[in-house]
Every structure is written in structure tokens, then in C-alpha cells.
Design a protein around this motif. Structure first.
Motif, PDB file in Angstrom:
ATOM      1  N   SER A  43      79.194  -3.905   9.520  1.00  0.00           N
ATOM      2  CA  SER A  43      78.574  -3.784   8.204  1.00  0.00           C
ATOM      3  C   SER A  43      78.356  -5.139   7.541  1.00  0.00           C
ATOM      4  O   SER A  43      77.334  -5.365   6.887  1.00  0.00           O
ATOM      5  CB  SER A  43      79.432  -2.895   7.294  1.00  0.00           C
ATOM      6  N   ARG A  44      79.305  -6.058   7.698  1.00  0.00           N
ATOM      7  CA  ARG A  44      79.133  -7.412   7.125  1.00  0.00           C
ATOM      8  C   ARG A  44      77.925  -8.106   7.740  1.00  0.00           C
ATOM      9  O   ARG A  44      77.163  -8.772   7.045  1.00  0.00           O
ATOM     10  CB  ARG A  44      80.384  -8.251   7.352  1.00  0.00           C
ATOM     11  N   THR A  67      74.677  -6.618   6.272  1.00  0.00           N
ATOM     12  CA  THR A  67      74.376  -7.079   4.917  1.00  0.00           C
ATOM     13  C   THR A  67      74.043  -8.571   4.896  1.00  0.00           C
ATOM     14  O   THR A  67      73.218  -9.001   4.089  1.00  0.00           O
ATOM     15  CB  THR A  67      75.529  -6.773   3.944  1.00  0.00           C
ATOM     16  N   GLU A 122      85.990  -2.995   8.162  1.00  0.00           N
ATOM     17  CA  GLU A 122      85.988  -4.309   7.528  1.00  0.00           C
ATOM     18  C   GLU A 122      85.538  -4.126   6.081  1.00  0.00           C
ATOM     19  O   GLU A 122      84.994  -3.082   5.721  1.00  0.00           O
ATOM     20  CB  GLU A 122      85.050  -5.270   8.255  1.00  0.00           C
ATOM     21  N   VAL A 144      83.137  -5.455   3.072  1.00  0.00           N
ATOM     22  CA  VAL A 144      81.922  -6.207   2.741  1.00  0.00           C
ATOM     23  C   VAL A 144      82.033  -6.601   1.269  1.00  0.00           C
ATOM     24  O   VAL A 144      82.246  -5.738   0.409  1.00  0.00           O
ATOM     25  CB  VAL A 144      80.649  -5.360   2.964  1.00  0.00           C
ATOM     26  N   ARG A 182      77.264  -8.637  -2.217  1.00  0.00           N
ATOM     27  CA  ARG A 182      76.147  -8.391  -1.299  1.00  0.00           C
ATOM     28  C   ARG A 182      75.331  -7.153  -1.667  1.00  0.00           C
ATOM     29  O   ARG A 182      74.287  -6.897  -1.083  1.00  0.00           O
ATOM     30  CB  ARG A 182      76.658  -8.249   0.132  1.00  0.00           C
TER      31      ARG A 182
END
Length: 142
Positions: free
Chosen positions: A45-46, A49, A102, A104, A108
Motif C-alpha cells: 500500500s505504501r 500511494t 504496513e 501508510v 498521503r
């Protein structure tokens, strides 16, 4: 939904995000939890984004209200999963990090959509997250 209405909708796997981000678009990301530190979601996901920021796509997090983590509790650190899920056998001298989630960073996201309300990510973060959440909801209702 959107596809039936004639809009182009593509569902892609996280690892292919950079290949798919061309032209105009948005990123809609689910949330396993929303904490004062960020949106907790699956690994990758990081990167999604980060790529969206590079190409100018806005990111939105979507969650039900039960995903809001209480401000007075620290979100638990995930325990690593078995190394055997990544490599068999694991070579001598090699350590394996195998996590599924994780966080984020909130900055973001343009908005965090929770249970039909729009929250400003900048009002969620901070040292007193619970009052900030209440203020964010109050702003949406007015």
C-alpha cells in the motif's frame, strides 16, 4: 456501479500499480485500521500511494467506522509470519521478514472516508487523536 455506468474501472494487484498509473485516475485504498499514525493496510500500500504521488493521482482511504483505532491505545506491532512462506529452506545466514500489513502515512491521503463521512487526514493525526477524530466528524456534519 461505475463500470456499469460506462466508466472505465480497472482492478489491479499492488505490484502492478506503477505500470497502471498513466493518464488520469485516483487510488482507493481499503483500511484494516485507521490510527493517528496512518492507514493500516496490506503490504504494498505504501508503494501504491508513493507512485500515486509521483504521477499526481489523489489517494483516498475507505473504511467502516469500526476501523477507527482508539486514540489512547497504541496500535500493536504485527508479529512476523513464518519464514517458510517465503523460502524453503531458508538459507543459512539469511533472515526473512514476512509481514502482511504496513502503515501508510496520513499525509498521503486527500481524504479518509469512514462510514459515509469524509475526514481530513490532517485532523486525524496529532498527539490527541481522539478529539481530532471528533472534530473531523463534527466538521463533516456541519
Amino acid at each position: 456501479g461505475r463500470a456499469e455506468a460506462g466508466n472505465q474501472v480497472r482492478l489491479i494487484v499492488d505490484a502492478a500499480a506503477a505500470l497502471a498509473m498513466k493518464g488520469r485516475g485516483i487510488v482507493l485504498l481499503g483500511a484494516d485500521a485507521i490510527t493517528r499514525e496512518g492507514v493500516v493496510n496490506k503490504i504494498g500500500s505504501r508503494l501504491v500511494t508513493a507512485e500515486a504521488q509521483l504521477v499526481g493521482w489523489p489517494c483516498f482511504a475507505l473504511a467502516t467506522s469500526d476501523k477507527l483505532w482508539p486514540a489512547n491505545l497504541e496500535y500493536p506491532k504485527e508479529q512476523g509470519k513464518p519464514a517458510s512462506q517465503v523460502a524453503r529452506p531458508v538459507p543459512s545466514g539469511v533472515s526473512v521478514e514476512n509481514c502482511y500489513f504496513e502503515t501508510v502515512p496520513l499525509e498521503r491521503f486527500r481524504q479518509v472516508l469512514v462510514g459515509g463521512s469524509r475526514l481530513d487526514p490532517h485532523r486525524i493525526s496529532g498527539e490527541t487523536a481522539h478529539p481530532s477524530l471528533e472534530a473531523a466528524f463534527a466538521t463533516e456534519r456541519s
